[in-house]
Write a protein that holds these residues in place. Sequence first.
Motif, PDB file in Angstrom:
ATOM      1  N   VAL A   1       0.842  -1.201   0.000  1.00  0.00           N
ATOM      2  CA  VAL A   1       0.000   0.000   0.000  1.00  0.00           C
ATOM      3  C   VAL A   1       0.875   1.249   0.000  1.00  0.00           C
ATOM      4  O   VAL A   1       0.620   2.204  -0.744  1.00  0.00           O
ATOM      5  CB  VAL A   1      -0.963  -0.007   1.208  1.00  0.00           C
ATOM      6  N   LYS A   2       1.931   1.239   0.802  1.00  0.00           N
ATOM      7  CA  LYS A   2       2.839   2.392   0.860  1.00  0.00           C
ATOM      8  C   LYS A   2       3.509   2.613  -0.492  1.00  0.00           C
ATOM      9  O   LYS A   2       3.624   3.741  -0.966  1.00  0.00           O
ATOM     10  CB  LYS A   2       3.897   2.164   1.942  1.00  0.00           C
ATOM     11  N   ASN A   3       3.932   1.534  -1.141  1.00  0.00           N
ATOM     12  CA  ASN A   3       4.592   1.648  -2.447  1.00  0.00           C
ATOM     13  C   ASN A   3       3.655   2.166  -3.532  1.00  0.00           C
ATOM     14  O   ASN A   3       4.102   2.741  -4.522  1.00  0.00           O
ATOM     15  CB  ASN A   3       5.179   0.306  -2.866  1.00  0.00           C
ATOM     16  N   LEU A   4       2.360   1.964  -3.351  1.00  0.00           N
ATOM     17  CA  LEU A   4       1.380   2.472  -4.322  1.00  0.00           C
ATOM     18  C   LEU A   4       0.994   3.921  -4.041  1.00  0.00           C
ATOM     19  O   LEU A   4       0.153   4.491  -4.712  1.00  0.00           O
ATOM     20  CB  LEU A   4       0.116   1.604  -4.285  1.00  0.00           C
ATOM     21  N   SER A   5       1.604   4.503  -3.011  1.00  0.00           N
ATOM     22  CA  SER A   5       1.317   5.873  -2.576  1.00  0.00           C
ATOM     23  C   SER A   5      -0.131   6.043  -2.142  1.00  0.00           C
ATOM     24  O   SER A   5      -0.714   7.106  -2.263  1.00  0.00           O
ATOM     25  CB  SER A   5       1.658   6.877  -3.678  1.00  0.00           C
ATOM     26  N   LEU A   6      -0.729   4.956  -1.647  1.00  0.00           N
ATOM     27  CA  LEU A   6      -2.070   5.035  -1.077  1.00  0.00           C
ATOM     28  C   LEU A   6      -1.923   5.313   0.408  1.00  0.00           C
ATOM     29  O   LEU A   6      -1.051   4.771   1.065  1.00  0.00           O
ATOM     30  CB  LEU A   6      -2.828   3.719  -1.285  1.00  0.00           C
ATOM     31  N   ASP A   7      -2.768   6.165   0.917  1.00  0.00           N
ATOM     32  CA  ASP A   7      -2.684   6.517   2.323  1.00  0.00           C
ATOM     33  C   ASP A   7      -3.836   5.871   3.078  1.00  0.00           C
ATOM     34  O   ASP A   7      -4.874   5.574   2.496  1.00  0.00           O
ATOM     35  CB  ASP A   7      -2.738   8.030   2.472  1.00  0.00           C
ATOM     36  N   TYR A   8      -3.637   5.619   4.339  1.00  0.00           N
ATOM     37  CA  TYR A   8      -4.689   5.088   5.183  1.00  0.00           C
ATOM     38  C   TYR A   8      -4.568   5.714   6.555  1.00  0.00           C
ATOM     39  O   TYR A   8      -3.522   6.254   6.920  1.00  0.00           O
ATOM     40  CB  TYR A   8      -4.608   3.559   5.279  1.00  0.00           C
ATOM     41  N   GLU A   9      -5.634   5.671   7.289  1.00  0.00           N
ATOM     42  CA  GLU A   9      -5.655   6.190   8.643  1.00  0.00           C
ATOM     43  C   GLU A   9      -6.195   5.100   9.556  1.00  0.00           C
ATOM     44  O   GLU A   9      -7.271   4.541   9.309  1.00  0.00           O
ATOM     45  CB  GLU A   9      -6.565   7.423   8.709  1.00  0.00           C
ATOM     46  N   LYS A  10      -5.454   4.776  10.601  1.00  0.00           N
ATOM     47  CA  LYS A  10      -5.908   3.787  11.562  1.00  0.00           C
ATOM     48  C   LYS A  10      -6.836   4.494  12.550  1.00  0.00           C
ATOM     49  O   LYS A  10      -6.478   5.508  13.135  1.00  0.00           O
ATOM     50  CB  LYS A  10      -4.724   3.175  12.306  1.00  0.00           C
ATOM     51  N   ILE A  11      -8.043   3.954  12.712  1.00  0.00           N
ATOM     52  CA  ILE A  11      -9.025   4.550  13.609  1.00  0.00           C
ATOM     53  C   ILE A  11      -9.442   3.495  14.624  1.00  0.00           C
ATOM     54  O   ILE A  11      -9.907   2.417  14.264  1.00  0.00           O
ATOM     55  CB  ILE A  11     -10.264   5.029  12.822  1.00  0.00           C
ATOM     56  N   ASP A  12      -9.280   3.822  15.909  1.00  0.00           N
ATOM     57  CA  ASP A  12      -9.704   2.908  16.964  1.00  0.00           C
ATOM     58  C   ASP A  12     -11.215   2.991  17.140  1.00  0.00           C
ATOM     59  O   ASP A  12     -11.837   4.014  16.857  1.00  0.00           O
ATOM     60  CB  ASP A  12      -9.013   3.266  18.279  1.00  0.00           C
ATOM     61  N   ALA A  13     -11.798   1.912  17.610  1.00  0.00           N
ATOM     62  CA  ALA A  13     -13.239   1.858  17.860  1.00  0.00           C
ATOM     63  C   ALA A  13     -13.492   1.120  19.162  1.00  0.00           C
ATOM     64  O   ALA A  13     -12.660   0.333  19.617  1.00  0.00           O
ATOM     65  CB  ALA A  13     -13.951   1.145  16.719  1.00  0.00           C
ATOM     66  N   CYS A  14     -14.649   1.376  19.770  1.00  0.00           N
ATOM     67  CA  CYS A  14     -15.010   0.617  20.971  1.00  0.00           C
ATOM     68  C   CYS A  14     -15.298  -0.828  20.544  1.00  0.00           C
ATOM     69  O   CYS A  14     -15.583  -1.088  19.378  1.00  0.00           O
ATOM     70  CB  CYS A  14     -16.192   1.259  21.684  1.00  0.00           C
ATOM     71  N   PRO A  15     -15.231  -1.772  21.479  1.00  0.00           N
ATOM     72  CA  PRO A  15     -15.439  -3.182  21.126  1.00  0.00           C
ATOM     73  C   PRO A  15     -16.788  -3.453  20.457  1.00  0.00           C
ATOM     74  O   PRO A  15     -16.927  -4.415  19.708  1.00  0.00           O
ATOM     75  CB  PRO A  15     -15.336  -3.917  22.468  1.00  0.00           C
ATOM     76  N   ASN A  16     -17.771  -2.622  20.703  1.00  0.00           N
ATOM     77  CA  ASN A  16     -19.097  -2.801  20.109  1.00  0.00           C
ATOM     78  C   ASN A  16     -19.238  -2.058  18.783  1.00  0.00           C
ATOM     79  O   ASN A  16     -20.322  -2.027  18.204  1.00  0.00           O
ATOM     80  CB  ASN A  16     -20.183  -2.328  21.080  1.00  0.00           C
ATOM     81  N   ASP A  17     -18.165  -1.426  18.322  1.00  0.00           N
ATOM     82  CA  ASP A  17     -18.167  -0.606  17.101  1.00  0.00           C
ATOM     83  C   ASP A  17     -19.215   0.503  17.159  1.00  0.00           C
ATOM     84  O   ASP A  17     -19.738   0.933  16.142  1.00  0.00           O
ATOM     85  CB  ASP A  17     -18.385  -1.467  15.852  1.00  0.00           C
ATOM     86  N   TYR A  18     -19.529   0.952  18.361  1.00  0.00           N
ATOM     87  CA  TYR A  18     -20.512   2.012  18.510  1.00  0.00           C
ATOM     88  C   TYR A  18     -19.873   3.380  18.288  1.00  0.00           C
ATOM     89  O   TYR A  18     -20.480   4.262  17.711  1.00  0.00           O
ATOM     90  CB  TYR A  18     -21.164   1.959  19.899  1.00  0.00           C
ATOM     91  N   VAL A  19     -18.640   3.559  18.765  1.00  0.00           N
ATOM     92  CA  VAL A  19     -17.943   4.842  18.646  1.00  0.00           C
ATOM     93  C   VAL A  19     -16.605   4.622  17.965  1.00  0.00           C
ATOM     94  O   VAL A  19     -15.848   3.725  18.327  1.00  0.00           O
ATOM     95  CB  VAL A  19     -17.698   5.469  20.042  1.00  0.00           C
ATOM     96  N   PHE A  20     -16.339   5.425  16.948  1.00  0.00           N
ATOM     97  CA  PHE A  20     -15.009   5.494  16.358  1.00  0.00           C
ATOM     98  C   PHE A  20     -14.292   6.647  17.029  1.00  0.00           C
ATOM     99  O   PHE A  20     -14.811   7.755  17.091  1.00  0.00           O
ATOM    100  CB  PHE A  20     -15.076   5.723  14.846  1.00  0.00           C
ATOM    101  N   PHE A  21     -13.112   6.388  17.553  1.00  0.00           N
ATOM    102  CA  PHE A  21     -12.365   7.405  18.274  1.00  0.00           C
ATOM    103  C   PHE A  21     -11.597   8.279  17.283  1.00  0.00           C
ATOM    104  O   PHE A  21     -10.411   8.090  17.038  1.00  0.00           O
ATOM    105  CB  PHE A  21     -11.436   6.761  19.298  1.00  0.00           C
TER     106      PHE A  21
END
Length: 53
Positions: free
Chosen positions: A17-37
């Motif tokens: 992914v890095k070599n393709l110059s695609l960017d990503y963002e890691k987003i944490d979430a609560c265990p129930n996927d109710y809130v993305f931090f």
Amino acid sequence: MPELKIPPSYNKTKSMVKNLSLDYEKIDACPNDYVFFRNDHKDDEFCHTYGDS
């Protein structure tokens, strides 16, 4: 049809992914996927609905 070659590991995929110059963002979430931090909740440590970290 060409054979699909899936990278054998997470690190190889991340490198690809890095070599393709695609960017990503890691987003944490609560265990129930109710809130993305992220955005207004990026510094929160607990889910404001369930209280989970």
